[in-house]
Scaffold this active site. Structure first.
Site, PDB file in Angstrom:
ATOM      1  N   GLU A 142       0.819  -1.214   0.000  1.00 26.27           N
ATOM      2  CA  GLU A 142       0.000   0.000   0.000  1.00 26.27           C
ATOM      3  C   GLU A 142       0.858   1.271   0.000  1.00 26.27           C
ATOM      4  O   GLU A 142       0.823   2.069   0.944  1.00 26.27           O
ATOM      5  CB  GLU A 142      -0.969  -0.008   1.194  1.00 26.27           C
ATOM      6  CG  GLU A 142      -1.973  -1.146   1.118  1.00 26.27           C
ATOM      7  CD  GLU A 142      -2.968  -1.157   2.286  1.00 26.27           C
ATOM      8  OE1 GLU A 142      -2.702  -0.487   3.309  1.00 26.27           O
ATOM      9  OE2 GLU A 142      -3.989  -1.849   2.182  1.00 26.27           O
ATOM     10  N   GLU A 317      -6.356  -7.915  -0.750  1.00 30.49           N
ATOM     11  CA  GLU A 317      -6.931  -7.987   0.591  1.00 30.49           C
ATOM     12  C   GLU A 317      -8.435  -7.762   0.460  1.00 30.49           C
ATOM     13  O   GLU A 317      -8.869  -6.662   0.109  1.00 30.49           O
ATOM     14  CB  GLU A 317      -6.322  -6.928   1.518  1.00 30.49           C
ATOM     15  CG  GLU A 317      -4.825  -7.104   1.731  1.00 30.49           C
ATOM     16  CD  GLU A 317      -4.239  -6.074   2.699  1.00 30.49           C
ATOM     17  OE1 GLU A 317      -5.008  -5.333   3.335  1.00 30.49           O
ATOM     18  OE2 GLU A 317      -2.994  -6.005   2.784  1.00 30.49           O
TER      19      GLU A 317
END
Ligand SMILES: [Zn+2]
Length: 675
Positions: A142, A317
């Site tokens: 991320e 995710e």
């Protein structure tokens, strides 16, 4: 179409690993992602590696016939590294240093950190090269999470000056391009230009726009460093990165140029609460949003990352339960964990990987739900994942998703309007989503593309707030329309050149001869300022942004009906070549957006009316998913030749059906109430 899970063996004692891995295989898991934040376990002391523990788990996963996705551990440099190279820490605009103790505390432009990254990634890659169970890698984690994409330290200042030299050549060109005559900001050399650090008033918009480009470019470059090292060790691996939803600071298309495919991390109840949705009909605190998310927030990101790199993407995710994400975190409604997974696959995902296998009993994410609870017992998520694995086994392998309409998403325009919003409610993503939502409510398949896309592939192009426009892009969109395409330009388009400077001609600048309209006035609207537009025989609300148009050959479709704009044009449409072009001079309410897209893109819309509330369809390779995010059931009327591959002709609340026909063969309506 497979499922995966994120696993952190370093959180658990060694005697638990075999049982966990056996349970994953039993659940139908195909991929296990590991190693994400484990640098201090890989290298407990400088130069002293320990990969043995991960070797054992990688072998275990392989023994069960599953495959491993490893991660470069660079999102969490260990304490010894930070102490040895304190300059790697990020600095905020006011000089505050971001200290060790959480994650993402490193600067992308630190030469020391780049060297350390190259070392750990290369050594990890060399260690796992050729391992039969390891099939690919995720770079870092991320990029930019916690507002860390932009750092303001001295290393960033040096790197920014070099980037500016490369872009402008000499400083007088920069002065001219930026307009540094304003407020006496002229620079005598590149060495005088600083990052946009803390100042009394707002920064120069051109300075900000270039800093946003520079910081994004440097992260793409940092990602390339990972990708090159990994492919240098084993070119059979795929390389991906897990991006985030509605994430503004990083150009995901640039980063994806060095990836095999993009991935993103999908947390629907988090995103529904926090993504700048200002339409009063879409209350982010409603029970519906809290328990089922917002189908269009999630799907817009599926489409963005699907189109970022060649049509395939992963959800790296996927929300597996309640999550530690503010402001609130309700348990998802029964059925939603399965529905979100299907929505990802229906929108083109190759793999849906759940976050995470077990809830960790300690650390910053101890409240982050998982497939299993912290004591190892199955949680609601595991039952959903098992069901999804069974579902996907019953479906044929399907090809990629191709949209009929392109929604043009432009990072330059996003950054420029973010730097100079002119309204505290002007959220680029929310404006885009108004049109995306309107198209999806009538069943359209929408690609979210960048300015380099081949527009000729699409029946229609929607470009809301194409604020920064190059002559090349304007020429290509004009040619698309001349050749028969349908172009919808949204408010605040064609205002600026590449330096966030108003173009010489009035907005929409180079598009004026395409839409046969110009903008006479523009205004930003506080919630208490009324804006209404009459379109056909109905008057709709508008909000946030309004323009009064002067039509020069276009047909007026919408007229302002409130305030000083009353009587002036709000929406115009014209023929251009053999195509159609329209300009919408307001941020429309959902009802007005629906009316406009229905008029312009009728051929690309499978349904002549809007779908029932919170129901969406998704088309993939000739198949249709009917996805019911709502609280009441709907009936699906299909031709006799159609097969229902999953579900039933009545789709209950938070449930789904999959049929082997495209959406335009179907009717979807609320289940009629029996007496
Ligand atoms: Zn820095």
């Amino acid at each position: 179409m497979e499922i995966g899970v994120c696993y952190f063996p370093e959180h658990w004692s060694r005697d638990r690993w075999a049982a966990d891995v056996a349970d994953m295989a039993e659940a139908g898991i195909d991929y296990v992602r590991m190693g994400e934040f484990a640098w201090s376990r890989f290298e407990p002391d400088p130069g002293s590696y320990d990969f043995e523990w991960l070797d054992e788990v990688v072998d275990l996963v392989g023994d069960y016939g599953m495959e491993v996705v490893l991660c470069t551990p660079t999102a969490t440099p260990p304490k010894w590294l930070v102490d040895e190279y304190p300059d790697i820490r990020q600095e905020e605009q006011d000089g505050t240093v971001r200290e060790f103790g959480s994650r993402r505390h490193y600067c992308f432009n630190s030469p020391a950190y780049r060297a350390e990254t190259e070392r750990i990634v290369s050594d990890l890659a060399d260690h796992y090269a050729g391992h039969p169970a390891v099939v690919g890698w995720q770079t870092d984690n991320e990029f930019g999470c916690h507002d860390t994409l932009r750092c303001y330290c001295d290393d960033c200042a040096t790197s920014f000056r070099n980037w500016l030299r490369g872009r402008y050549g000499d400083v007088e060109t920069l002065n001219e391009a930026w307009g540094t005559a304003f407020w006496s900001q002229r620079y005598r050399s590149f060495g005088e230009v600083d990052p946009p650090r803390h100042t009394p008033a707002n920064h120069h918009p051109a300075h900000l726009l270039d800093y946003h480009r520079f910081t994004s470019d440097r992260v793409a470059d940092y990602n390339r460093l990972h990708a090159d090292a990994l492919r240098g060790a084993d070119d059979s691996w795929f390389v991906t990165h897990n991006f985030m939803g509605d994430f503004s600071a990083l150009n995901a298309r640039d980063v994806s140029a060095d990836l095999d495919f993009a991935s993103w991390d999908s947390y629907p109840t988090l995103h529904a609460q926090t993504r700048g949705e200002t339409d009063p009909a879409l209350n982010p605190e409603s029970e519906a949003a809290q328990r089922a998310g917002d189908p269009d927030v999630t799907a817009l990101n599926h489409a963005l990352y699907r189109c970022a790199a060649d049509g395939e993407f992963w959800v790296m995710e996927e929300q597996a339960g309640d999550i530690r994400a503010f402001p609130y975190s309700a348990e998802p409604a029964d059925g939603m964990l399965r529905l979100w997974s299907h929505a990802a696959v229906a929108n083109g995902a190759a793999t849906v990987s759940y976050f995470r296998w077990r809830r960790c009993p300690y650390g910053q994410e101890q409240y982050w739900g998982a497939l299993c609870d912290h004591d190892g017992t199955p949680d609601r998520g595991l039952r959903a994942a098992e069901r999804v694995a069974e579902d996907l086994d019953t479906l044929p392998e399907l090809g990629p998703v191709h949209g009929d309409v392109a929604l043009l998403h432009d990072y330059d325009s996003l950054w420029a309007t973010e730097a100079e919003p002119h309204s505290q409610d002007f959220d680029y993503w929310a404006h885009l989503r108004t049109y995306f939502r309107a198209l999806r409510r009538r069943g359209a398949t929408v690609d979210v593309v960048g300015p380099d896309a081949d527009f000729a592939e699409y029946d229609g192009v929607v470009a809301p707030s194409l604020y920064v426009v190059t002559d090349d892009l304007a020429t290509r969109l004009a040619a698309y329309t001349e050749g028969g395409g349908t172009l919808l330009l949204g408010a605040r388009s064609g205002y600026s050149n590449e330096s966030s400077r108003f173009r010489d001609d009035p907005a929409p600048g180079p598009f004026a001869p395409v839409v046969d309209s110009t903008v006479e006035q523009h205004e930003s609207l506080a919630p208490g300022v009324e804006a209404r537009v009459e379109y056909g025989d109905v008057t709709y609300d508008a909000r946030i942004w309004s323009e009064w148009l002067s039509l020069d050959g276009a047909t007026e479709l919408g007229t302002h009906k409130a305030g000083p704009a009353s009587g002036s044009s709000a929406v115009g449409r014209t023929n251009h070549g053999s195509g159609t072009a329209a300009y919408v001079g307001v941020w429309p309410s959902l009802g007005l957006a629906d009316r406009i897209v229905s008029d312009l893109f009728a051929d690309a819309l499978p349904f002549t009316d809007t779908l029932p509330e919170r129901v969406r369809v998704a088309r993939r390779d000739g198949h249709t998913w009917v996805l019911n995010h709502g609280d009441t059931s709907v009936d699906v009327n299909a031709p006799e030749t159609a097969s229902v591959l999953l579900g039933d002709a009545t789709v209950g609340p938070h449930d789904l059906a999959v049929l082997d026909v495209p959406p335009d063969a179907l009717e979807v309506s609320p289940t009629s109430q029996s007496d």
